[in-house]
Design a protein around this motif. Sequence first.
Motif, PDB file in Angstrom:
ATOM      1  N   MET A   1       1.047  -1.177   0.114  1.00 23.41           N
ATOM      2  CA  MET A   1      -0.124   0.224   0.095  1.00 23.41           C
ATOM      3  C   MET A   1       1.004   1.290   0.098  1.00 23.41           C
ATOM      4  SD  MET A   1      -2.726   1.777   2.763  1.00 23.41           S
ATOM      5  CE  MET A   1      -4.615   0.117   2.361  1.00 23.41           C
TER       6      MET A   1
ATOM      7  N   THR B   1      -2.229   6.140  -0.593  1.00 22.68           N
ATOM      8  CA  THR B   1      -3.848   5.693  -0.448  1.00 22.68           C
ATOM      9  C   THR B   1      -4.431   5.553   0.801  1.00 22.68           C
ATOM     10  OG1 THR B   1      -3.394   4.111  -1.966  1.00 22.68           O
ATOM     11  CG2 THR B   1      -4.587   3.424  -1.009  1.00 22.68           C
TER      12      THR B   1
ATOM     13  N   PRO C   1     -10.636  -6.586   2.523  1.00 26.08           N
ATOM     14  CA  PRO C   1      -9.063  -7.092   2.650  1.00 26.08           C
ATOM     15  C   PRO C   1      -8.555  -5.200   2.718  1.00 26.08           C
ATOM     16  CG  PRO C   1     -10.836  -8.657   0.858  1.00 26.08           C
ATOM     17  CD  PRO C   1     -11.794  -7.158   1.746  1.00 26.08           C
ATOM     18  N   LEU C   2      -9.462  -4.422   2.099  1.00 23.54           N
ATOM     19  CA  LEU C   2      -8.557  -3.554   1.736  1.00 23.54           C
ATOM     20  C   LEU C   2      -8.169  -2.584   3.214  1.00 23.54           C
ATOM     21  CD1 LEU C   2      -7.232  -0.888   0.422  1.00 23.54           C
ATOM     22  CD2 LEU C   2      -9.511   0.080   1.114  1.00 23.54           C
TER      23      LEU C   2
ATOM     24  N   LEU D   1      -7.536  -4.985   5.631  1.00 16.61           N
ATOM     25  CA  LEU D   1      -6.533  -6.203   6.134  1.00 16.61           C
ATOM     26  C   LEU D   1      -5.871  -5.039   6.124  1.00 16.61           C
ATOM     27  CD1 LEU D   1      -8.928  -9.300   6.107  1.00 16.61           C
ATOM     28  CD2 LEU D   1      -8.098  -7.639   8.673  1.00 16.61           C
ATOM     29  N   GLU D   2      -5.409  -4.813   4.712  1.00 15.48           N
ATOM     30  CA  GLU D   2      -4.080  -4.306   3.502  1.00 15.48           C
ATOM     31  C   GLU D   2      -3.583  -2.999   5.339  1.00 15.48           C
ATOM     32  OE1 GLU D   2      -2.815  -2.477  -0.154  1.00 15.48           O
ATOM     33  OE2 GLU D   2      -5.011  -3.199   0.049  1.00 15.48           O
ATOM     34  N   LEU D   3      -4.266  -2.536   5.049  1.00 15.31           N
ATOM     35  CA  LEU D   3      -4.218  -0.736   5.699  1.00 15.31           C
ATOM     36  C   LEU D   3      -3.834  -1.314   7.381  1.00 15.31           C
ATOM     37  CD1 LEU D   3      -3.861   1.892   5.748  1.00 15.31           C
ATOM     38  CD2 LEU D   3      -6.758   1.987   7.242  1.00 15.31           C
TER      39      LEU D   3
ATOM     40  N   ALA E   1      -1.336  -4.297   7.621  1.00 11.63           N
ATOM     41  CA  ALA E   1      -0.593  -5.024   7.629  1.00 11.63           C
ATOM     42  C   ALA E   1       0.253  -3.591   7.305  1.00 11.63           C
ATOM     43  CB  ALA E   1      -0.322  -5.338   6.338  1.00 11.63           C
ATOM     44  N   TYR E   2      -0.507  -2.321   6.824  1.00 15.76           N
ATOM     45  CA  TYR E   2       0.802  -1.600   6.165  1.00 15.76           C
ATOM     46  C   TYR E   2       1.108  -0.386   7.339  1.00 15.76           C
ATOM     47  CZ  TYR E   2       2.458   3.231   4.458  1.00 15.76           C
ATOM     48  OH  TYR E   2       2.456   4.179   4.667  1.00 15.76           O
TER      49      TYR E   2
ATOM     50  N   ALA F   1       3.621  -3.149   9.659  1.00 14.32           N
ATOM     51  CA  ALA F   1       4.822  -3.975   8.888  1.00 14.32           C
ATOM     52  C   ALA F   1       5.848  -3.077   9.649  1.00 14.32           C
ATOM     53  CB  ALA F   1       4.558  -3.697   7.460  1.00 14.32           C
TER      54      ALA F   1
END
Length: 122
Positions: free
Chosen positions: A1, A5, A78-79, A81-83, A85-86, A89
């Motif tokens: 990401m 975003t 999913p977005l 969870l991606e956020l 993770a970002y 991280a």
Amino acid sequence: MENQTATHIFESLSSGIRLDAFRLLVKHGHAGLVAGEIGAVLDLAPNKLSFHLKALTHAGLVSVTQEGRFQRYRANLPLMLELIAYLTAECCSGKPEECLDARAASCCPDTVLPPVSSTLES
């Protein structure tokens, strides 16, 4: 990401109403809710709700599908969870095993946090 975003997502959640609506949709998972149900739970007039749902949709946090006369909204899990993770991280310089105390104090489930070496968890 990308940073831009993530910033756009956070800007869309900076409204208390949008945050409440998104959390409500997350709670209902893949089933989502029709606009009238969201409005009833949040006690919002249709025009005000529509404005906020449009902003969430534009940010990609929410999807909408037409079901006859109704529009069903769903959180983009999913977005989300991606956020997460970002954001996590680089926790402890990318060494999450150094954050075990912080992880234990957090209410966030391990499934959404960066993995910790299995030898350290034992």
